[in-house]
Motif scaffolding. Structure first.
Motif, PDB file in Angstrom:
ATOM      1  N   SER A 146     114.751  18.216  38.981  1.00  0.00           N
ATOM      2  CA  SER A 146     113.428  17.623  38.789  1.00  0.00           C
ATOM      3  C   SER A 146     112.959  16.943  40.066  1.00  0.00           C
ATOM      4  CB  SER A 146     113.463  16.580  37.663  1.00  0.00           C
ATOM      5  OG  SER A 146     113.827  17.153  36.426  1.00  0.00           O
ATOM      6  N   ARG A 158     109.366  14.367  41.316  1.00  0.00           N
ATOM      7  CA  ARG A 158     108.120  13.719  40.940  1.00  0.00           C
ATOM      8  C   ARG A 158     107.241  13.615  42.180  1.00  0.00           C
ATOM      9  NH1 ARG A 158     106.813   7.502  39.216  1.00  0.00           N
ATOM     10  NH2 ARG A 158     105.232   7.911  37.606  1.00  0.00           N
ATOM     11  N   ARG A 187     106.957  22.260  31.355  1.00  0.00           N
ATOM     12  CA  ARG A 187     107.884  21.912  32.438  1.00  0.00           C
ATOM     13  C   ARG A 187     107.243  20.919  33.410  1.00  0.00           C
ATOM     14  NH1 ARG A 187     109.759  25.383  36.135  1.00  0.00           N
ATOM     15  NH2 ARG A 187     107.930  26.754  36.077  1.00  0.00           N
ATOM     16  N   GLN A 226     105.066  15.494  37.511  1.00  0.00           N
ATOM     17  CA  GLN A 226     106.489  15.558  37.191  1.00  0.00           C
ATOM     18  C   GLN A 226     106.888  17.013  37.040  1.00  0.00           C
ATOM     19  OE1 GLN A 226     108.742  12.939  36.885  1.00  0.00           O
ATOM     20  NE2 GLN A 226     110.304  14.536  36.669  1.00  0.00           N
ATOM     21  N   ASN A 276     109.910  19.422  36.068  1.00  0.00           N
ATOM     22  CA  ASN A 276     111.222  19.515  35.411  1.00  0.00           C
ATOM     23  C   ASN A 276     111.660  20.965  35.292  1.00  0.00           C
ATOM     24  OD1 ASN A 276     111.293  16.701  34.990  1.00  0.00           O
ATOM     25  ND2 ASN A 276     110.233  16.890  33.033  1.00  0.00           N
ATOM     26  N   SER A 277     112.956  21.146  35.097  1.00  0.00           N
ATOM     27  CA  SER A 277     113.520  22.494  34.903  1.00  0.00           C
ATOM     28  C   SER A 277     113.032  23.448  35.992  1.00  0.00           C
ATOM     29  CB  SER A 277     113.137  23.027  33.517  1.00  0.00           C
ATOM     30  OG  SER A 277     113.579  22.168  32.498  1.00  0.00           O
TER      31      SER A 277
END
Length: 124
Positions: free
Chosen positions: A16, A18, A66, A81, A83-84
């Motif tokens: 991940s 940000r 995601r 953000q 993710n994955s």
């Protein structure tokens, strides 16, 4: 409006990050902030957008679930953000600000202020 994108880096698949998009010169009030990405040899691709005042959110269908866009009103900063993450997410991620209507919120030429971009590299 001057935009500063940051938060990119090298991450393994499944990880991940940000990303942040900070504005200076004036606030984001009245603008829509969009995130786009561009991989080598490809066109700039819409990722997500948020209307600063109303909070309406738009995500690219292929990344929904995601990637999540949000904003911090007090800090005048938008976030993305991630993710994955997958290797195919590798790209330079840009934030832009503009005043698109609903039908053009996913079009990069609807945004007229841009940050310098931040590199996201996902290794397999």
């Amino acid at each position: 409006v001057q935009l500063q994108a940051s938060g990119g880096g090298l991450v393994q698949a499944g990880g991940s990050l940000r990303l942040s998009c900070a504005a200076s010169g004036r606030t984001f009030s009245g603008y829509t902030v969009g995130w786009f990405r561009q991989a080598p040899g490809k066109e700039r691709e819409f990722v997500a957008a948020i209307r600063w005042s109303g909070g309406n959110i738009y995500h690219a269908d292929s990344m929904k679930g995601r990637f999540t866009i949000s904003r911090d009103y007090a800090k005048n900063t938008a976030f993305l953000q991630l993710n994955s993450l997958k290797p195919e997410d590798t790209a330079v991620y840009y934030c832009g600000a503009g005043r698109p209507i609903m039908s053009t919120v996913r079009a990069h030429d609807s945004y007229y202020y841009w940050g310098q971009g931040t590199q996201v590299t996902v290794s397999s």
